[in-house]
Write an enzyme that holds these catalytic residues in place. Structure first.
Site, PDB file in Angstrom:
ATOM      1  CD  GLU A 109      -2.419  -1.407   2.714  1.00 27.08           C
ATOM      2  OE1 GLU A 109      -2.930  -0.139   3.253  1.00 27.08           O
ATOM      3  OE2 GLU A 109      -2.088  -2.269   3.447  1.00 27.08           O
ATOM      4  CE  LYS A 111       5.467   5.171   6.237  1.00 22.42           C
ATOM      5  NZ  LYS A 111       5.641   6.135   6.760  1.00 22.42           N
ATOM      6  CG  ASP A 113       5.102  12.778   3.839  1.00 18.81           C
ATOM      7  OD1 ASP A 113       5.168  12.037   4.729  1.00 18.81           O
ATOM      8  OD2 ASP A 113       6.093  13.482   3.612  1.00 18.81           O
ATOM      9  CE1 TYR A 218      -2.894   4.628   7.436  1.00 18.88           C
ATOM     10  CE2 TYR A 218      -2.956   2.914   8.196  1.00 18.88           C
ATOM     11  CZ  TYR A 218      -2.830   4.503   8.480  1.00 18.88           C
ATOM     12  OH  TYR A 218      -2.258   4.618   9.187  1.00 18.88           O
ATOM     13  CE  LYS A 305       9.844   7.608   5.927  1.00 12.95           C
ATOM     14  NZ  LYS A 305      10.000   7.185   6.500  1.00 12.95           N
ATOM     15  CB  CYS A 398      31.002  35.610  14.451  1.00 17.69           C
ATOM     16  SG  CYS A 398      29.751  35.284  15.277  1.00 17.69           S
ATOM     17  CB  CYS A 401      29.535  38.923  17.872  1.00 15.00           C
ATOM     18  SG  CYS A 401      31.014  37.845  17.953  1.00 15.00           S
ATOM     19  CB  CYS A 416      31.467  33.013  17.996  1.00 14.88           C
ATOM     20  SG  CYS A 416      31.342  34.189  18.188  1.00 14.88           S
ATOM     21  CB  CYS A 421      28.846  35.188  20.500  1.00 18.81           C
ATOM     22  SG  CYS A 421      28.389  35.072  19.236  1.00 18.81           S
TER      23      CYS A 421
HETATM   24 ZN   LIG Z   1      29.979  35.067  17.331  1.00 21.59          ZN
END
Ligand SMILES: [Zn+2]
Length: 458
Positions: A109, A111, A113, A218, A305, A398, A401, A416, A421
Site C-alpha cells: 500500500e 505510504k 505522507d 488502511y 522508504k 563571526c 558579533c 565563534c 555572542c
Molecule cells: Zn559571535
C-alpha cells in the site's frame, strides 16, 4: 412524508452525493442541487432540533470552537513500522519471515505522507477521531475530522468498529492555502504534511473545514474479528464506505514485491498527494502471531522508504548560521525548488571541508536533496554548467558579533570565540525549549515540526 422522514431522506441524498464525489470520485449531482438539499436540511434542523441526528452532514460545516483537545487513550496502541531503505534490506525482511513460516503473501500500500488517525464508529455512526500522539495517548480531534468530506459519518453497516488511516492535504488544497497566506502576508506552510498537521490542531473547526483535508483508511483494529487477511480488510473498508487508496496490490513473491515497489516509485510522481514510501504487510492474519513482534513494531510488516528526490538548482549565495555551541555553519541560499513535495530555498553545507571537498562555488548549479526527507542538503555540483565561478573562501569573523572564528585542530567546524555572542544565546533558548518538550512525545513532535518549519522559512 413526515418532517422526520424528509430529514432522513435529505441526509441519505447528501451523504450519497458526498460519497460519490469525494470517495468514489464520480459526482452524481450538481453543486447547486447539493447546496439546495443542504440548505433545506439546515433549515429543518434549526426548526426541529429534536430531530437532528449525530451523523447529520450539517456537522461537516464546522463551527465548533474548542479551548483545547482532550486526551484519548488508544485501546490498541498505534504502533509504528520498521523501515527499509533498499532492495537488499527488503530481501532481508523477507528472509526473516521465510525462516519462520511459509504460505505467506504480501499486500503493498502506498505510504501517504500525512498524519495517522484512529476513528471509532458505534453501530455504524462515527463518534470519535483521535490522533496518534505518542502511540498510546492521542488527542480527540473529532469535530475537526468531521469536516473531512470523504469521512463517512455513517457506515453502510450498523457495526461497531475502530479503523485507522492517514489524514493528508492534497497538493491542490496545499497550493490554494499557501496562495491565500501569501496574499495575506502570513507565513507559508513548508509542505503538505506540516500544513495537514497544523490544520488538524486548529481549535476552530470552521478553519479546518475551509482547508480541504482528505483521508485514506488502511486498517481495522482487531481486524481478525471481521476478516482474515489484509486484502480482505481493504475490500471490507471500501464496502463500509471508507475511502481506500486504490494503489494497493496483492503480491505472491519477493521478486514481485520488488517490482511492485519500483513501479510505485514511478507512480508517486504522478499523484496529487505526497507519499513517502510503500507499506508492506503479510496478507494472512493467521500468521501474525507466529511471525511476531518486536517491542516497537510488528515483524510481519515494514515500510519501504522512497529515496529522497534530487533536484538541480542555482546556488545564489552562501550565508552563515551560528548554533548554540558557537559553531558556524555555512548555508546554501538557493533559487527555490520543489524537492519531494516542498519548496526548498536553503540547504546545509555542513562546514568548510565539505564545501572544499565537493568544490561548491557561489553561482554553481547544484544538486539538492533532502537528507532523511527532512533537512535539505547540497549533494554535488553540476560542473558542466560552470563558467568562471571562483572557489569558496571561509569567513574569519563571526557573522553575528564579528569576533574571530576558531577552528580546533582535528575538527571540521569553526566556532565563534565570544562566550557572550548573541547568536549563541538565541539558539540555546530554542534548544532548551526543544529538550524540555522532548520529554513529552506529542509536544516533541510538534517542536520538531516548528523547527523544521522555521528552517524552511528563514
Ligand atoms: Zn559571535
Amino acid at each position: 412524508m413526515t418532517i422526520k422522514e424528509r430529514m432522513a431522506e435529505l441526509i441519505a441524498i447528501i451523504e450519497k452525493a458526498n460519497e460519490d464525489y469525494h470517495t468514489k470520485d464520480t459526482p452524481t449531482i450538481s453543486d447547486a442541487a447539493y447546496d439546495q438539499f443542504m440548505a433545506e436540511l439546515v433549515s429543518l434542523e434549526s426548526k426541529y432540533p429534536e430531530y437532528k441526528v449525530e451523523f447529520s452532514p450539517t456537522s461537516r460545516i464546522g463551527g465548533i470552537v474548542l479551548e483545547g483537545f482532550n486526551k484519548v487513550t488508544h485501546q490498541v496502541p498505534m504502533m509504528s513500522l520498521a523501515n527499509v531503505f533498499s532492495e537488499s534490506e527488503l530481501r532481508s525482511f523477507d528472509e526473516r519471515i521465510a525462516k519462520i513460516t511459509d504460505g505467506y503473501t504480501y499486500v503493498t500500500e502506498l505510504k501517504i505522507d500525512g498524519l495517522a488517525v484512529s476513528l471509532l464508529y458505534e453501530e455504524g455512526v462515527f463518534i470519535r477521531a483521535a490522533t496518534r500522539g505518542n502511540g498510546s495517548v492521542g488527542e480527540d480531534v473529532t469535530s475537526n475530522v468531521k469536516t473531512i468530506k470523504s469521512l463517512p459519518l455513517r457506515l453502510h453497516e450498523p457495526i461497531t468498529i475502530e479503523v485507522r488511516g492517514e489524514i493528508y492535504m492534497p497538493h491542490k488544497s496545499f497550493n490554494q492555502l499557501n496562495e491565500e497566506r501569501l496574499s495575506q502576508n502570513e507565513p507559508l506552510f513548508a509542505n503538505p504534511r506540516n500544513a495537514a498537521a497544523g490544520t488538524i490542531r486548529q481549535l476552530d473547526s470552521s478553519i479546518v473545514a475551509s482547508r480541504n483535508l482528505d483521508l485514506f483508511i488502511y486498517t481495522i483494529v482487531n481486524a481478525k474479528k471481521y476478516v482474515s487477511s489484509q486484502i480482505e480488510a481493504l475490500q471490507y473498508l471500501k464496502k463500509l464506505g471508507f475511502k481506500v487508496n486504490p494503489h494497493h496490490h496483492h503480491v505472491k513473491t519477493i521478486d514481485a514485491l520488488v517490482d511492485q515497489i519500483k513501479s510505485d516509485d514511478e507512480l508517486r510522481h504522478t499523484l496529487s498527494y505526497d507519499t513517502d514510501g510503500v507499506v508492506i504487510k503479510v496478507n494472512e492474519f493467521h500468521l501474525y502471531d507466529k511471525i511476531g513482534y518486536t517491542a516497537k513494531s510488528p515483524k510481519w510488516a515494514t515500510a519501504y522508504k522512497f529515496q529522497a528526490e534530487q533536484v538541480e538548482t542555482l546556488l545564489k549565495g552562501i550565508t552563515f548560521q551560528i548554533g548554540r555551541t558557537g559553531v558556524v555553519t555555512p548555508v546554501a541560499e538557493l533559487e527555490p525548488v520543489l524537492v519531494s513535495g516542498s519548496t526548498v530555498a536553503r540547504a546545509t553545507l555542513h562546514n568548510e571541508d565539505y564545501i572544499k571537498m565537493k568544490d561548491i562555488r557561489i553561482g554553481d548549479t547544484v544538486i539538492v536533496h533532502k537528507a532523511g526527507e527532512i533537512i535539505p542538503e547540497v549533494l554535488s555540483v553540476v560542473t558542466s554548467k560552470r563558467n568562471g565561478q571562483v572557489p569558496f573562501e571561509m569567513i574569519h569573523a563571526c557573522p553575528v558579533c564579528a569576533s574571530p572564528l576558531k577552528r580546533h585542530p582535528g575538527e571540521a567546524d569553526h566556532y565563534c570565540t565570544n562566550p557572550d555572542c548573541p547568536g549563541k544565546n538565541i539558539n540555546s533558548l530554542i534548544h532548551f525549549a526543544s529538550r524540555v518538550a522532548m520529554d513529552i512525545d506529542t509536544l516533541g513532535e510538534r517542536v520538531v515540526e516548528i523547527l523544521q518549519y522555521l528552517w524552511y522559512l528563514n
